[in-house]
Design a protein around this motif. Structure first.
Motif, PDB file in Angstrom:
ATOM      1  N   GLU A 135       0.799  -1.218   0.000  1.00 61.66           N
ATOM      2  CA  GLU A 135       0.000   0.000   0.000  1.00 61.66           C
ATOM      3  C   GLU A 135       0.839   1.280   0.000  1.00 61.66           C
ATOM      4  N   THR A 136       1.972   1.298   0.688  1.00 62.31           N
ATOM      5  CA  THR A 136       2.720   2.543   0.840  1.00 62.31           C
ATOM      6  C   THR A 136       3.464   2.895  -0.444  1.00 62.31           C
ATOM      7  N   PRO A 137       3.487   4.179  -0.836  1.00 57.98           N
ATOM      8  CA  PRO A 137       4.150   4.589  -2.085  1.00 57.98           C
ATOM      9  C   PRO A 137       5.639   4.264  -2.115  1.00 57.98           C
ATOM     10  N   ASP A 138       6.346   4.478  -0.995  1.00 56.84           N
ATOM     11  CA  ASP A 138       7.785   4.196  -0.979  1.00 56.84           C
ATOM     12  C   ASP A 138       8.056   2.723  -1.239  1.00 56.84           C
ATOM     13  N   GLU A 139       7.273   1.867  -0.614  1.00 58.37           N
ATOM     14  CA  GLU A 139       7.474   0.432  -0.802  1.00 58.37           C
ATOM     15  C   GLU A 139       7.130   0.021  -2.230  1.00 58.37           C
ATOM     16  N   LEU A 140       6.065   0.615  -2.790  1.00 60.68           N
ATOM     17  CA  LEU A 140       5.685   0.303  -4.166  1.00 60.68           C
ATOM     18  C   LEU A 140       6.791   0.660  -5.154  1.00 60.68           C
ATOM     19  N   CYS A 141       7.397   1.837  -4.977  1.00 53.16           N
ATOM     20  CA  CYS A 141       8.427   2.250  -5.935  1.00 53.16           C
ATOM     21  C   CYS A 141       9.656   1.349  -5.832  1.00 53.16           C
ATOM     22  N   LEU A 142       9.966   0.876  -4.639  1.00 56.94           N
ATOM     23  CA  LEU A 142      11.090  -0.047  -4.482  1.00 56.94           C
ATOM     24  C   LEU A 142      10.790  -1.381  -5.147  1.00 56.94           C
ATOM     25  N   ARG A 143       9.563  -1.848  -4.999  1.00 59.84           N
ATOM     26  CA  ARG A 143       9.194  -3.110  -5.635  1.00 59.84           C
ATOM     27  C   ARG A 143       9.186  -2.985  -7.161  1.00 59.84           C
ATOM     28  N   LEU A 144       8.932  -1.778  -7.664  1.00 58.24           N
ATOM     29  CA  LEU A 144       9.015  -1.555  -9.105  1.00 58.24           C
ATOM     30  C   LEU A 144      10.442  -1.804  -9.587  1.00 58.24           C
ATOM     31  N   LEU A 145      11.428  -1.251  -8.898  1.00 57.18           N
ATOM     32  CA  LEU A 145      12.823  -1.491  -9.268  1.00 57.18           C
ATOM     33  C   LEU A 145      13.179  -2.964  -9.119  1.00 57.18           C
ATOM     34  N   GLU A 146      12.668  -3.591  -8.083  1.00 59.20           N
ATOM     35  CA  GLU A 146      12.962  -5.001  -7.861  1.00 59.20           C
ATOM     36  C   GLU A 146      12.392  -5.862  -8.985  1.00 59.20           C
ATOM     37  N   SER A 147      11.164  -5.573  -9.410  1.00 64.18           N
ATOM     38  CA  SER A 147      10.563  -6.360 -10.488  1.00 64.18           C
ATOM     39  C   SER A 147      11.312  -6.157 -11.792  1.00 64.18           C
ATOM     40  N   MET A 148      11.813  -4.952 -12.029  1.00 63.49           N
ATOM     41  CA  MET A 148      12.622  -4.715 -13.224  1.00 63.49           C
ATOM     42  C   MET A 148      13.884  -5.559 -13.184  1.00 63.49           C
ATOM     43  N   ALA A 149      14.537  -5.577 -12.035  1.00 62.35           N
ATOM     44  CA  ALA A 149      15.775  -6.339 -11.905  1.00 62.35           C
ATOM     45  C   ALA A 149      15.526  -7.834 -12.110  1.00 62.35           C
ATOM     46  N   ILE A 150      14.428  -8.337 -11.567  1.00 60.36           N
ATOM     47  CA  ILE A 150      14.098  -9.766 -11.705  1.00 60.36           C
ATOM     48  C   ILE A 150      14.007 -10.157 -13.168  1.00 60.36           C
ATOM     49  N   GLU A 151      13.254  -9.387 -13.943  1.00 62.31           N
ATOM     50  CA  GLU A 151      13.028  -9.765 -15.338  1.00 62.31           C
ATOM     51  C   GLU A 151      14.242  -9.490 -16.223  1.00 62.31           C
ATOM     52  N   LEU A 152      14.978  -8.424 -15.966  1.00 59.33           N
ATOM     53  CA  LEU A 152      16.191  -8.176 -16.749  1.00 59.33           C
ATOM     54  C   LEU A 152      17.226  -9.269 -16.496  1.00 59.33           C
ATOM     55  N   GLU A 153      17.347  -9.700 -15.244  1.00 61.93           N
ATOM     56  CA  GLU A 153      18.282 -10.775 -14.914  1.00 61.93           C
ATOM     57  C   GLU A 153      17.852 -12.087 -15.537  1.00 61.93           C
ATOM     58  N   ARG A 154      16.565 -12.322 -15.540  1.00 62.43           N
ATOM     59  CA  ARG A 154      16.027 -13.595 -16.028  1.00 62.43           C
ATOM     60  C   ARG A 154      16.078 -13.701 -17.547  1.00 62.43           C
ATOM     61  N   ARG A 155      15.901 -12.602 -18.253  1.00 59.29           N
ATOM     62  CA  ARG A 155      15.657 -12.652 -19.687  1.00 59.29           C
ATOM     63  C   ARG A 155      16.793 -12.119 -20.566  1.00 59.29           C
ATOM     64  N   LEU A 156      17.740 -11.367 -19.987  1.00 62.24           N
ATOM     65  CA  LEU A 156      18.810 -10.790 -20.792  1.00 62.24           C
ATOM     66  C   LEU A 156      20.170 -11.213 -20.268  1.00 62.24           C
ATOM     67  N   ASP A 157      21.134 -11.404 -21.174  1.00 59.92           N
ATOM     68  CA  ASP A 157      22.495 -11.721 -20.737  1.00 59.92           C
ATOM     69  C   ASP A 157      23.175 -10.437 -20.257  1.00 59.92           C
ATOM     70  N   PRO A 158      24.320 -10.539 -19.580  1.00 59.91           N
ATOM     71  CA  PRO A 158      24.964  -9.350 -19.011  1.00 59.91           C
ATOM     72  C   PRO A 158      25.277  -8.253 -20.017  1.00 59.91           C
ATOM     73  N   GLU A 159      25.696  -8.642 -21.235  1.00 56.75           N
ATOM     74  CA  GLU A 159      26.003  -7.613 -22.237  1.00 56.75           C
ATOM     75  C   GLU A 159      24.749  -6.850 -22.635  1.00 56.75           C
ATOM     76  N   ALA A 160      23.626  -7.563 -22.802  1.00 56.69           N
ATOM     77  CA  ALA A 160      22.367  -6.897 -23.151  1.00 56.69           C
ATOM     78  C   ALA A 160      21.885  -6.023 -22.001  1.00 56.69           C
ATOM     79  N   GLN A 161      22.057  -6.484 -20.769  1.00 55.04           N
ATOM     80  CA  GLN A 161      21.702  -5.672 -19.608  1.00 55.04           C
ATOM     81  C   GLN A 161      22.496  -4.368 -19.600  1.00 55.04           C
ATOM     82  N   ALA A 162      23.806  -4.482 -19.845  1.00 52.94           N
ATOM     83  CA  ALA A 162      24.663  -3.292 -19.850  1.00 52.94           C
ATOM     84  C   ALA A 162      24.229  -2.309 -20.928  1.00 52.94           C
TER      85      ALA A 162
END
Length: 308
Positions: A159-186
């Motif tokens: 519910e809290t905005p600060d926690e939501l924005c942090l989870r947004l970054l976390e979800s981005m990291a999860i999918e970038l790590e899962r779907r792209l190799d390090p060079e593509a991430q960079a």
């Protein structure tokens, strides 16, 4: 024509701004400074009104990526405290009309410190918007949908905005790590960093990046130590300790995406790798990382690092 990307709108705003301007923007309901106009001042009221429209356009674009982004009723204020009561009607369509017209006490101009600082929520959304736009324009469009699906699933329980924005970054990291190799991430993160406003040049990009993240309250404090054994070799290495860092979990490790983005902003040509995420004294909020810059190393750990 302002342009359609977040970078275009931010550049337009910066072009309108004048350091000695008497006008600035606030939310008519809360008095908060709306990103990306935080710290910007404008020479006259018509210019400030144009900036208010651009600010609303910027935030509307961000809202495509995150419907939870706070809505602001952007109004123009003058240095002596006089607000423009009709500005919220001409700029924003998502509020009660005339809300600022009955304000009895005019808004006071913010002090220099608050005017130049960006909130954690706005910082996270600016980073997320830059990454989303970059992904959408790349050959990895499917990653954007995956990021949003992960984020919306997580957001249902928060519910809290600060926690939501942090989870947004976390979800981005999860999918970038899962779907792209390090060079593509960079490549994605470097291109996303170019969409953000350019910081002033600095001789110590890592120190500058860490100070920036601390200023938006991403962690309480940090320490930075150059690893002595590598002073005479081509690779540069630092041990970084982050205190009260909310993007670390004992079972999964540390989300490093915000740090990588900031490093690309300050030193876009320097190859980066981040490794060895270790919790300090068994804590899940204080972490030690190793940051390396070397022309001989492949990028790694740019979005997340598993716990050691």
């Amino acid at each position: 024509m302002i342009g359609t990307t977040l970078g275009d709108i931010r550049q337009h705003l910066e072009a309108l701004a004048e350091e000695t301007g008497q006008y600035y923007l606030v939310c008519g309901r809360t008095g908060e400074r709306p990103s990306p106009a935080i710290g910007l001042r404008f020479e006259n009221r018509p210019t400030a009104r144009a900036a208010a429209r651009a600010t609303e356009q910027y935030r509307a674009a961000l809202r495509r990526y995150d419907p939870q982004l706070p809505r602001y009723d952007v109004i123009v204020c003058e240095e002596d405290g006089h607000s423009s009561p009709n500005e919220s009607e001409t700029v924003s369509t998502n509020h009660a009309r005339g809300a600022t017209a009955s304000r009895e006490t005019p808004l006071s101009p913010p002090d220099d410190r608050s005017a130049s600082e960006e909130s954690l929520v706005d910082f996270c959304h600016a980073i997320a918007g830059a990454v989303f736009e970059t992904v959408a324009e790349s050959s990895h469009q499917s990653v954007e949908r995956a990021i949003m699906d992960t984020y919306l699933e997580i957001a249902e329980t928060i519910e809290t905005p600060d926690e939501l924005c942090l989870r947004l970054l976390e979800s981005m990291a999860i999918e970038l790590e899962r779907r792209l190799d390090p060079e593509a991430q960079a490549a994605i993160l470097a291109a996303a960093a170019e969409r953000l406003s350019s910081p002033p040049a600095d001789d110590d990009p890592l120190e500058f990046a860490l100070s920036r993240l601390q200023s938006v309250a991403l962690f309480d404090s940090y320490t930075l130590e150059r690893n002595a054994l590598e002073k005479q070799v081509q690779t540069r290495s630092w041990t970084v300790t982050l205190s009260a860092y909310p993007l670390g979990r004992a079972e999964t490790g540390v989300v490093t995406l915000p740090l990588a983005i900031e490093l690309f902003r300050h030193a876009p040509e320097s190859p980066i790798s981040i490794s060895r995420a270790e919790p300090i004294d068994g804590s899940s909020s204080t972490w030690e990382l190793v940051v390396r810059r070397s022309t001989d190393e492949r990028p790694s750990g740019l979005v997340s690092v598993p716990s050691s």
